[in-house]
Design an enzyme around this catalytic site. Structure first.
Site, PDB file in Angstrom:
ATOM      1  N   THR A 146      -6.036  -5.340   2.446  1.00  0.00           N
ATOM      2  CA  THR A 146      -6.492  -4.583   3.612  1.00  0.00           C
ATOM      3  C   THR A 146      -5.351  -3.999   4.437  1.00  0.00           C
ATOM      4  O   THR A 146      -5.590  -3.187   5.328  1.00  0.00           O
ATOM      5  CB  THR A 146      -7.347  -5.470   4.530  1.00  0.00           C
ATOM      6  OG1 THR A 146      -6.588  -6.615   4.927  1.00  0.00           O
ATOM      7  CG2 THR A 146      -8.610  -5.917   3.824  1.00  0.00           C
ATOM      8  N   ASP A 179       0.939   0.999  -3.559  1.00  0.00           N
ATOM      9  CA  ASP A 179       1.121  -0.035  -4.601  1.00  0.00           C
ATOM     10  C   ASP A 179      -0.131  -0.894  -4.779  1.00  0.00           C
ATOM     11  O   ASP A 179      -0.034  -2.122  -4.898  1.00  0.00           O
ATOM     12  CB  ASP A 179       2.322  -0.923  -4.269  1.00  0.00           C
ATOM     13  CG  ASP A 179       3.639  -0.158  -4.294  1.00  0.00           C
ATOM     14  OD1 ASP A 179       3.626   1.027  -4.633  1.00  0.00           O
ATOM     15  OD2 ASP A 179       4.678  -0.755  -3.954  1.00  0.00           O
ATOM     16  N   ASP A 218       1.939   5.736  -5.073  1.00  0.00           N
ATOM     17  CA  ASP A 218       2.295   4.900  -6.237  1.00  0.00           C
ATOM     18  C   ASP A 218       1.257   3.818  -6.478  1.00  0.00           C
ATOM     19  O   ASP A 218       1.608   2.663  -6.779  1.00  0.00           O
ATOM     20  CB  ASP A 218       3.663   4.250  -6.027  1.00  0.00           C
ATOM     21  CG  ASP A 218       4.777   5.265  -5.828  1.00  0.00           C
ATOM     22  OD1 ASP A 218       4.592   6.437  -6.187  1.00  0.00           O
ATOM     23  OD2 ASP A 218       5.840   4.884  -5.286  1.00  0.00           O
ATOM     24  N   ARG A 265       4.947  10.002 -10.689  1.00  0.00           N
ATOM     25  CA  ARG A 265       6.381  10.218 -10.533  1.00  0.00           C
ATOM     26  C   ARG A 265       7.104   9.129 -11.308  1.00  0.00           C
ATOM     27  O   ARG A 265       6.579   8.034 -11.539  1.00  0.00           O
ATOM     28  CB  ARG A 265       6.796  10.249  -9.077  1.00  0.00           C
ATOM     29  CG  ARG A 265       6.550   9.007  -8.254  1.00  0.00           C
ATOM     30  CD  ARG A 265       7.094   9.212  -6.845  1.00  0.00           C
ATOM     31  NE  ARG A 265       6.786   8.118  -5.938  1.00  0.00           N
ATOM     32  CZ  ARG A 265       7.231   8.071  -4.671  1.00  0.00           C
ATOM     33  NH1 ARG A 265       7.992   9.049  -4.197  1.00  0.00           N
ATOM     34  NH2 ARG A 265       6.911   7.060  -3.886  1.00  0.00           N
TER      35      ARG A 265
END
Length: 347
Positions: free
Chosen positions: A133, A177, A198, A260
């Site tokens: 969260t 992430d 990412d 990327r």
């Protein structure tokens, strides 16, 4: 972050393309093909022996080598869950996406603040949501009480180290992430993955089949003008890792690159995927590995949708044909050479 730093950090079909066919080699019979015991987790206490998922995992014997199912009843379980290296052959099964949820608010180092970490091989997770969260709650303030701006930090929902692990009908929610596809062969099917920066990263050798990718920064949209779906960390030409997205879709509200480079030979393939207009025209970013951009394997094969226009893509994108993609990156050839997926017990 340099390619060298990344390397150091990471060192620690039938007629329908993607069908679950097996190779001619012997089937992997590890764990057997039947569940020998079911452990029930119920936070209400009305059924089952345990109220927390981690307590149920802790009850599994060391060196377990037969399938054990941990059945998690509906509810929101606020806890960190870790499956240790010496406890293979575990199935964690909820009652449905957004019905059974495991959540945690972790924002320290990625390897210690993850909501759900799986270390061993032969783990199956299905029918539940896993969320970090941090930086994604609708109620999250963009400034702290002392007026300092809120900093977006990595906050991992899932970290999977183990080989031959599968995730079916699951949600993974975060912002930066979200899903650490760390290492090993993995099969994600019918999953929903949400984030902005990412949010699928690591050095796994994985196929994402019929998954919905939602690029969104939620409450912090004003802080994330441009995002990245993948950051794959392949390190050399002989490294078997890579992310393959088979069908499924990319949508959302945040403009994103498809990926990327998280390594000098990073490899990501999208095949027959519905790409919405959130995909940036350039498509891909060589990041800190610009000197290796011609060594990167980034491809879009027979994709469709408003974001699939290839005319503005980076010039070093791979021109991979459908027949070559089918041969090299089918489920049976890329992650299931010995039929371990077919050996997973059915519901």
């Amino acid at each position: 972050m340099s390619c060298l730093f990344i390397f150091i950090a990471l060192v620690l079909s039938s007629c329908v393309f993607g069908s679950l066919t097996t190779s001619a080699t012997a089937l992997d019979q590890t764990c057997g093909n039947k569940v020998v015991n079911t452990i029930v987790v119920d936070q209400s206490g009305s059924s089952g022996k345990f109220r927390k998922v981690q307590d149920a995992i802790d009850s599994v014997g060391l060196g377990n080598d037969l399938w054990i199912k941990i059945k998690v009843k509906r509810g929101v379980y606020v806890e960190q869950v870790t499956i240790p290296m010496n406890k293979s052959c575990i199935i964690v099964e909820g009652e449905g996406q957004r019905v059974t949820t495991i959540t945690y608010n972790g924002n320290k180092a990625t390897d210690v603040s993850t909501t759900f970490t799986s270390h061993p091989s032969y783990v199956v997770v299905r029918n539940l949501s896993i969320m970090n969260t941090y930086n994604r709650l609708d109620s999250l303030p963009t400034t702290t009480s002392n007026g300092m701006s809120w900093n977006i930090k990595p906050a991992v929902a899932l970290n999977v180290y183990g080989d031959k692990s599968a995730f079916y009908d699951c949600d993974f929610l975060g912002l930066q992430d979200t899903l650490w596809d760390n290492q090993g062969k993995h099969h994600f099917k019918n999953c929903y993955i949400e984030g902005a920066v990412d949010f699928i990263f690591g050095q796994g050798q994985s196929i994402y089949e019929d998954c919905k990718i939602n690029a969104t920064a939620g409450a912090l949209a004003s802080k994330v003008a441009l995002g990245y779906i993948t950051a794959q960390g392949r390190q050399n030409p002989s490294d078997p890792s890579g992310f393959v997205f088979l069908r499924g879709s990319v949508s959302g509200s945040t403009s994103v690159y498809l990926g990327r480079a998280y390594g000098p030979f990073s490899r990501v393939i999208f095949i027959q995927t519905e790409l919405s207009s959130v995909v940036h025209p350039l498509g891909w970013d060589s990041w800190h590995c610009d000197a290796h951009k011609w060594s990167l394997t980034y491809a879009e094969v027979e994709c469709k949708g408003a974001g699939s226009d290839m005319s503005g893509r980076v010039p070093w994108i791979d021109k991979l044909s459908y027949s070559a993609a089918k041969q090299r990156f089918s489920i049976s050839n890329f992650i299931d050479q010995d039929g371990w997926i077919s050996n997973i017990p059915s519901f």
